[in-house]
Design a protein around this motif. Structure first.
Motif, PDB file in Angstrom:
ATOM      1  N   ARG A  75      50.708 -25.375   8.902  1.00 37.61           N
ATOM      2  CA  ARG A  75      49.602 -26.329   8.749  1.00 37.61           C
ATOM      3  C   ARG A  75      48.338 -25.871   9.471  1.00 37.61           C
ATOM      4  N   ARG A  76      48.380 -24.674  10.053  1.00 38.23           N
ATOM      5  CA  ARG A  76      47.236 -24.166  10.817  1.00 38.23           C
ATOM      6  C   ARG A  76      46.691 -22.892  10.188  1.00 38.23           C
ATOM      7  N   LEU A  77      45.394 -22.905   9.899  1.00 36.39           N
ATOM      8  CA  LEU A  77      44.704 -21.712   9.408  1.00 36.39           C
ATOM      9  C   LEU A  77      43.955 -21.078  10.565  1.00 36.39           C
ATOM     10  N   CYS A  78      44.215 -19.793  10.788  1.00 41.23           N
ATOM     11  CA  CYS A  78      43.535 -19.055  11.846  1.00 41.23           C
ATOM     12  C   CYS A  78      42.638 -17.997  11.225  1.00 41.23           C
ATOM     13  N   LEU A  79      41.363 -18.018  11.589  1.00 40.13           N
ATOM     14  CA  LEU A  79      40.427 -16.965  11.209  1.00 40.13           C
ATOM     15  C   LEU A  79      40.401 -15.969  12.352  1.00 40.13           C
ATOM     16  N   PHE A  80      40.831 -14.754  12.056  1.00 31.04           N
ATOM     17  CA  PHE A  80      41.190 -13.787  13.080  1.00 31.04           C
ATOM     18  C   PHE A  80      40.321 -12.542  12.963  1.00 31.04           C
ATOM     19  N   ASN A  81      39.891 -11.997  14.090  1.00 32.69           N
ATOM     20  CA  ASN A  81      39.115 -10.758  14.135  1.00 32.69           C
ATOM     21  C   ASN A  81      40.063  -9.600  14.389  1.00 32.69           C
ATOM     22  N   THR A  82      40.227  -8.730  13.404  1.00 32.04           N
ATOM     23  CA  THR A  82      41.180  -7.635  13.540  1.00 32.04           C
ATOM     24  C   THR A  82      40.702  -6.545  14.490  1.00 32.04           C
ATOM     25  N   THR A  83      39.405  -6.511  14.778  1.00 30.72           N
ATOM     26  CA  THR A  83      38.872  -5.497  15.695  1.00 30.72           C
ATOM     27  C   THR A  83      39.089  -5.887  17.146  1.00 30.72           C
ATOM     28  N   THR A  84      38.779  -7.128  17.488  1.00 33.36           N
ATOM     29  CA  THR A  84      38.907  -7.591  18.871  1.00 33.36           C
ATOM     30  C   THR A  84      40.276  -8.180  19.172  1.00 33.36           C
ATOM     31  N   GLY A  85      41.011  -8.568  18.111  1.00 37.93           N
ATOM     32  CA  GLY A  85      42.303  -9.210  18.324  1.00 37.93           C
ATOM     33  C   GLY A  85      42.199 -10.660  18.729  1.00 37.93           C
TER      34      GLY A  85
END
Length: 346
Positions: A75-85
């Protein structure tokens, strides 16, 4: 080579908007591959994910957990930065997230009975769409800003689709494509055409989005079959190849020929042929309804088709189409998406 397990090795797979990369979710984490070279570009092993969507070739990744651990709720959407983690933002919902789509200005979140449209930079909610029960999260999205549409099922008893203009936030049209409920649909990358298949699985229809008129009707087969996915070749102007995978164990390919007859309605005349590779045949179980593929035209007579199978293989086929629309194909390359490493991906 084939996984005989009752559960799939991959939990999700998706190409980015320009088909240059693809992301897969496994029981261990997320992996991103270069679609042109097969190189493993990124991996994050933190648990199981059922959604992993890229924004073109940027470092933004939208991920949804499988719920196997509290921190990875479905139920949780995470917008994630693959460069910074780092997690940039999180959105929480009352029910499980079934699909996520993005372009450079919009973020779409699909639940079982609602669809949310966000401005992607501020995450301001622009519209909420009440939908018919949509337990598979069936939807289609065109990333083009000039013709940015979202297609959703309009009924649970017949094969009609509602198309929304998500840039202007209004209903564009309803297309009544089939008598049976929809099983699969896709919009061309430029938003001009929508292809649909019903639960009957014998006919695939292509409609012009601008005026909701039928352009093509292709017969996949005589007997009912479950269509897992349909995919246009991502032409920058007009799509010219349509691919469909089904529970019959084959991938059917059709030529569209929009450039020569853009306004005509043709029926079943564009069938090119079928590909029945063993690895695909063995994993096309009716329960696995998200087998993905991507047809990439490289010219009028040649094309490359990429296939991601649920037993964890990437396969690339070289297609040749002669003057009589006869199809020949060969397997160009394949590799196991689960075993390659950052150094060994080819």
């Amino acid at each position: 080579m084939t996984n005989q397990s009752s559960s799939p090795s991959l939990l999700c797979a998706s190409f980015n908007q320009d088909h240059s990369y693809f992301a897969v979710g496994t029981r261990d984490g997320v992996r991103i591959f270069d679609a042109n070279t097969g190189r493993l570009c990124y991996e994050r092993a933190v648990g199981a994910f059922v959604i992993a969507e890229m924004l073109f070739s940027s470092n933004l990744l939208a991920i949804v957990g499988a719920g196997h651990q509290p921190s990875l709720s479905p139920r949780r959407l995470c917008l994630f930065n693959t460069t910074t983690g780092a997690a940039l933002r999180e959105l929480n919902f009352l029910t499980s997230i079934l699909a996520v789509r993005m372009n450079r200005q919009r973020l779409i979140v699909i639940l079982q009975d609602k669809a949310y449209i966000y401005e992607i930079n501020s995450l301001t909610i622009l519209d909420t769409i009440d939908t018919v029960p949509n337990i598979k999260g069936l939807c289609a999205f065109s990333p083009s800003l000039d013709a940015c549409y979202l297609a959703l099922p309009a009924s649970t008893t017949k094969g009609s689709a509602l198309l929304y203009n998500v840039m202007e936030c209004h209903l564009h049209c309803e297309i009544e494509a089939h008598r049976s409920p929809l099983a699969a649909m896709v919009l061309s990358s430029n938003g001009m055409y929508i292809a649909t298949a019903s639960e009957q699985g014998t006919i695939i229809r292509v409609h012009l989005v601008s005026d909701a008129t039928k352009s093509y009707s292709f017969r996949r087969g005589t007997y009912p079959s479950t269509i897992f996915s349909v995919s246009f070749g991502p032409s920058k102007r007009l799509p010219d190849i349509l691919a469909a995978s089904s529970s019959s164990g084959s991938i059917h390919l059709f030529t569209l020929g929009f450039a020569s007859r853009p306004s005509s309605s043709k029926r079943s005349s564009g069938f090119l042929g079928s590909i029945i590779p063993d690895a695909v045949h063995d994993v096309l179980d009716p329960a696995h309804h998200h087998v993905l593929h991507n047809a990439v035209p490289a010219g009028v007579k040649r094309a490359i088709m990429s296939v991601i199978t649920y037993n964890g293989y990437f396969q690339e086929y070289n297609l040749s189409i002669d003057a009589h629309n006869e199809l020949s194909w060969s397997l160009g390359r394949q590799f196991n998406l689960l075993t390659v490493t950052m150094d060994k991906a080819s």
